[in-house]
Write a protein that holds these residues in place. Structure first.
Motif, PDB file in Angstrom:
ATOM      1  N   ARG A 182       0.815  -1.213   0.000  1.00  0.00           N
ATOM      2  CA  ARG A 182       0.000   0.000   0.000  1.00  0.00           C
ATOM      3  C   ARG A 182       0.852   1.267   0.000  1.00  0.00           C
ATOM      4  N   ASP A 183       2.134   1.141   0.323  1.00  0.00           N
ATOM      5  CA  ASP A 183       3.028   2.291   0.277  1.00  0.00           C
ATOM      6  C   ASP A 183       3.400   2.674  -1.145  1.00  0.00           C
ATOM      7  N   LEU A 184       3.187   1.786  -2.108  1.00  0.00           N
ATOM      8  CA  LEU A 184       3.586   2.031  -3.494  1.00  0.00           C
ATOM      9  C   LEU A 184       2.432   1.997  -4.494  1.00  0.00           C
ATOM     10  N   ILE A 185       1.432   1.162  -4.236  1.00  0.00           N
ATOM     11  CA  ILE A 185       0.356   0.969  -5.205  1.00  0.00           C
ATOM     12  C   ILE A 185      -0.668   2.089  -5.068  1.00  0.00           C
ATOM     13  N   ASN A 186      -0.930   2.764  -6.174  1.00  0.00           N
ATOM     14  CA  ASN A 186      -1.938   3.829  -6.181  1.00  0.00           C
ATOM     15  C   ASN A 186      -2.504   3.976  -7.590  1.00  0.00           C
ATOM     16  N   GLU A 187      -3.306   5.010  -7.805  1.00  0.00           N
ATOM     17  CA  GLU A 187      -3.978   5.205  -9.090  1.00  0.00           C
ATOM     18  C   GLU A 187      -3.123   5.965 -10.097  1.00  0.00           C
ATOM     19  N   ARG A 188      -1.886   6.351  -9.720  1.00  0.00           N
ATOM     20  CA  ARG A 188      -1.084   7.233 -10.586  1.00  0.00           C
ATOM     21  C   ARG A 188       0.222   6.593 -11.064  1.00  0.00           C
ATOM     22  N   ASP A 189       0.914   5.901 -10.170  1.00  0.00           N
ATOM     23  CA  ASP A 189       2.311   5.563 -10.413  1.00  0.00           C
ATOM     24  C   ASP A 189       2.501   4.146 -10.928  1.00  0.00           C
ATOM     25  N   VAL A 190       3.270   4.049 -11.997  1.00  0.00           N
ATOM     26  CA  VAL A 190       3.743   2.744 -12.455  1.00  0.00           C
ATOM     27  C   VAL A 190       4.736   2.211 -11.421  1.00  0.00           C
ATOM     28  N   VAL A 191       4.605   0.932 -11.072  1.00  0.00           N
ATOM     29  CA  VAL A 191       5.499   0.310 -10.099  1.00  0.00           C
ATOM     30  C   VAL A 191       6.185  -0.883 -10.765  1.00  0.00           C
ATOM     31  N   TRP A 192       7.489  -0.798 -10.881  1.00  0.00           N
ATOM     32  CA  TRP A 192       8.249  -1.872 -11.496  1.00  0.00           C
ATOM     33  C   TRP A 192       8.607  -2.940 -10.463  1.00  0.00           C
ATOM     34  N   ASP A 193       8.500  -4.174 -10.885  1.00  0.00           N
ATOM     35  CA  ASP A 193       8.987  -5.337 -10.145  1.00  0.00           C
ATOM     36  C   ASP A 193       8.284  -5.605  -8.824  1.00  0.00           C
ATOM     37  N   PRO A 194       6.950  -5.475  -8.749  1.00  0.00           N
ATOM     38  CA  PRO A 194       6.275  -6.009  -7.571  1.00  0.00           C
ATOM     39  C   PRO A 194       6.540  -7.510  -7.526  1.00  0.00           C
ATOM     40  N   PRO A 195       6.906  -8.060  -6.387  1.00  0.00           N
ATOM     41  CA  PRO A 195       7.287  -9.476  -6.360  1.00  0.00           C
ATOM     42  C   PRO A 195       6.188 -10.425  -6.844  1.00  0.00           C
ATOM     43  N   ILE A 196       4.943 -10.137  -6.456  1.00  0.00           N
ATOM     44  CA  ILE A 196       3.826 -11.042  -6.748  1.00  0.00           C
ATOM     45  C   ILE A 196       2.648 -10.215  -7.232  1.00  0.00           C
ATOM     46  N   ILE A 197       1.959 -10.708  -8.271  1.00  0.00           N
ATOM     47  CA  ILE A 197       0.744 -10.045  -8.732  1.00  0.00           C
ATOM     48  C   ILE A 197      -0.394 -11.058  -8.776  1.00  0.00           C
ATOM     49  N   SER A 198      -1.605 -10.565  -8.890  1.00  0.00           N
ATOM     50  CA  SER A 198      -2.784 -11.424  -8.820  1.00  0.00           C
ATOM     51  C   SER A 198      -3.056 -12.131 -10.138  1.00  0.00           C
ATOM     52  N   LEU A 235      12.925 -14.067 -16.006  1.00  0.00           N
ATOM     53  CA  LEU A 235      13.013 -13.907 -17.457  1.00  0.00           C
ATOM     54  C   LEU A 235      12.728 -12.490 -17.943  1.00  0.00           C
ATOM     55  N   ALA A 236      11.959 -11.729 -17.188  1.00  0.00           N
ATOM     56  CA  ALA A 236      11.527 -10.408 -17.660  1.00  0.00           C
ATOM     57  C   ALA A 236      11.115  -9.570 -16.463  1.00  0.00           C
ATOM     58  N   ARG A 237      10.786  -8.315 -16.725  1.00  0.00           N
ATOM     59  CA  ARG A 237      10.335  -7.447 -15.638  1.00  0.00           C
ATOM     60  C   ARG A 237       8.809  -7.508 -15.514  1.00  0.00           C
ATOM     61  N   VAL A 238       8.385  -7.465 -14.268  1.00  0.00           N
ATOM     62  CA  VAL A 238       6.971  -7.450 -13.930  1.00  0.00           C
ATOM     63  C   VAL A 238       6.615  -6.008 -13.571  1.00  0.00           C
ATOM     64  N   VAL A 239       5.434  -5.555 -13.961  1.00  0.00           N
ATOM     65  CA  VAL A 239       5.127  -4.136 -13.778  1.00  0.00           C
ATOM     66  C   VAL A 239       3.640  -3.942 -13.478  1.00  0.00           C
ATOM     67  N   TYR A 240       3.360  -3.049 -12.538  1.00  0.00           N
ATOM     68  CA  TYR A 240       1.998  -2.616 -12.229  1.00  0.00           C
ATOM     69  C   TYR A 240       1.731  -1.324 -12.990  1.00  0.00           C
ATOM     70  N   VAL A 241       0.655  -1.313 -13.781  1.00  0.00           N
ATOM     71  CA  VAL A 241       0.346  -0.174 -14.650  1.00  0.00           C
ATOM     72  C   VAL A 241      -1.078   0.298 -14.357  1.00  0.00           C
ATOM     73  N   PRO A 242      -1.256   1.380 -13.590  1.00  0.00           N
ATOM     74  CA  PRO A 242      -2.603   1.791 -13.188  1.00  0.00           C
ATOM     75  C   PRO A 242      -3.457   2.334 -14.325  1.00  0.00           C
ATOM     76  N   ALA A 243      -2.855   2.667 -15.471  1.00  0.00           N
ATOM     77  CA  ALA A 243      -3.659   3.083 -16.623  1.00  0.00           C
ATOM     78  C   ALA A 243      -4.493   1.933 -17.166  1.00  0.00           C
ATOM     79  N   VAL A 244      -4.103   0.712 -16.849  1.00  0.00           N
ATOM     80  CA  VAL A 244      -4.889  -0.472 -17.192  1.00  0.00           C
ATOM     81  C   VAL A 244      -5.810  -0.748 -16.014  1.00  0.00           C
ATOM     82  N   HIS A 245      -7.108  -0.624 -16.231  1.00  0.00           N
ATOM     83  CA  HIS A 245      -8.047  -0.659 -15.110  1.00  0.00           C
ATOM     84  C   HIS A 245      -9.079  -1.757 -15.303  1.00  0.00           C
ATOM     85  N   VAL A 246      -9.283  -2.565 -14.244  1.00  0.00           N
ATOM     86  CA  VAL A 246     -10.329  -3.588 -14.237  1.00  0.00           C
ATOM     87  C   VAL A 246     -11.027  -3.545 -12.878  1.00  0.00           C
ATOM     88  N   GLN A 247     -12.148  -4.240 -12.787  1.00  0.00           N
ATOM     89  CA  GLN A 247     -12.876  -4.372 -11.526  1.00  0.00           C
ATOM     90  C   GLN A 247     -13.010  -5.852 -11.206  1.00  0.00           C
TER      91      GLN A 247
END
Length: 280
Positions: A182-198, A235-247
């Motif tokens: 929660r210190d990094l994930i928000n509606e604005r910022d791209v976050v590179w290399d979150p260890p685990i995603i859903s 093998l590659a970088r994992v990235v959180y991109v808030p411009a991609v939005h789902v519910q």
């Protein structure tokens, strides 16, 4: 037309897999309707081939109307059936084995896509060739964010988040907030290399996903996305991109009964056995 079990080719394009096990028919219809809308938006800007695989692990309702809608947007559709309930990861692997496009989306049947979700995701991949796996901003039913990116868990984190009642869980809010990034994930910022995603929405470069051999089929349900996320970093970088939005309309294991608690526990044991135990 639905082609049961046939190959739906997507050279240079996008493939999507949805694994369904007795899904809510109305929610599945919404998921496929929003997917069709996102495909239409994507193909209006880049007329690429798109293939959608519906993997029937049991109880798939009549999807002929949804399939017709997807095909009107230029997608080809295939229903993969007859294998029984083989589990979440193995079900997706049946589609991943057939995937031939440049990108593959692993999608839950309880996700609503923003119309621009696919367009934004593929645009990001186009601008960042080092990105191999992308996570979206995941909204909840109350216009908030579901914090489904994760740091590596401890056994206590999983227990507290999944099974403690809310009044006790609040005692560990700070700790759980760190686990949920929660210190990094928000509606604005791209976050590179979150260890685990859903695993409810994971879009890959297909070449990366194939090199990883898809999901580890030792997990029947739960933690297969944790496992695949951690391996993807090799093998590659994992990235959180808030411009991609789902519910997301899903719920936790503890709210689904004893069978789910048992599966959650069995998968957690396999996960920690592979990647290392952290208790506290």
């Amino acid at each position: 037309m639905i082609h049961t079990g046939e190959h739906a080719s997507t050279p240079g394009g996008l493939s999507v897999s949805v694994v369904a096990y007795w899904p809510d028919p109305q929610q599945l219809a919404r998921t496929l309707a929003t997917l069709a809308q996102a495909i239409a938006e994507l193909r209006s800007e880049a007329p690429m081939p798109v293939a959608v695989y519906l993997v029937d692990n049991g109880g798939l309702p009549d999807v002929s109307g949804s399939v017709a809608n997807l095909e009107r947007q230029g997608a080809t559709c295939a229903v993969i059936a007859g294998q029984g309930n083989v589990g979440y990861g193995r079900g997706h692997n049946l589609a991943i084995d057939r995937a031939a496009g440049a990108f593959h989306l692993v999608l839950n049947p309880d996700i609503d896509l923003d119309p621009k979700a696919l367009t934004e995701a593929l645009a990001f991949f186009g601008a960042h060739p080092d990105a191999g796996l992308l996570a979206p901003l995941i909204g909840d039913d109350h216009d908030g964010i579901q914090y489904l990116c994760r740091r590596y868990p401890t056994v206590f984190d999983l227990f507290a988040r999944g099974f403690l009642p809310a009044r006790l869980r609040g005692l560990f809010a700070r700790r759980l907030a760190r686990y949920e990034m929660r210190d990094l994930i928000n509606e604005r910022d791209v976050v590179w290399d979150p260890p685990i995603i859903s695993g409810c929405f994971m879009i890959f470069r297909t070449a990366v996903l194939k090199r990883l051999n898809g999901f580890d089929e030792r997990y029947f349900l739960y933690f297969e996305d944790y496992d695949l996320s951690l391996r993807a970093h090799e093998l590659a970088r994992v990235v959180y991109v808030p411009a991609v939005h789902v519910q997301h309309h899903g719920g936790g294991a503890a709210r689904k009964g004893y069978a789910h608690i048992r599966m959650f526990s069995a998968s957690a044991f396999k996960f920690f056995g592979r990647f290392g135990w952290k208790w506290l």
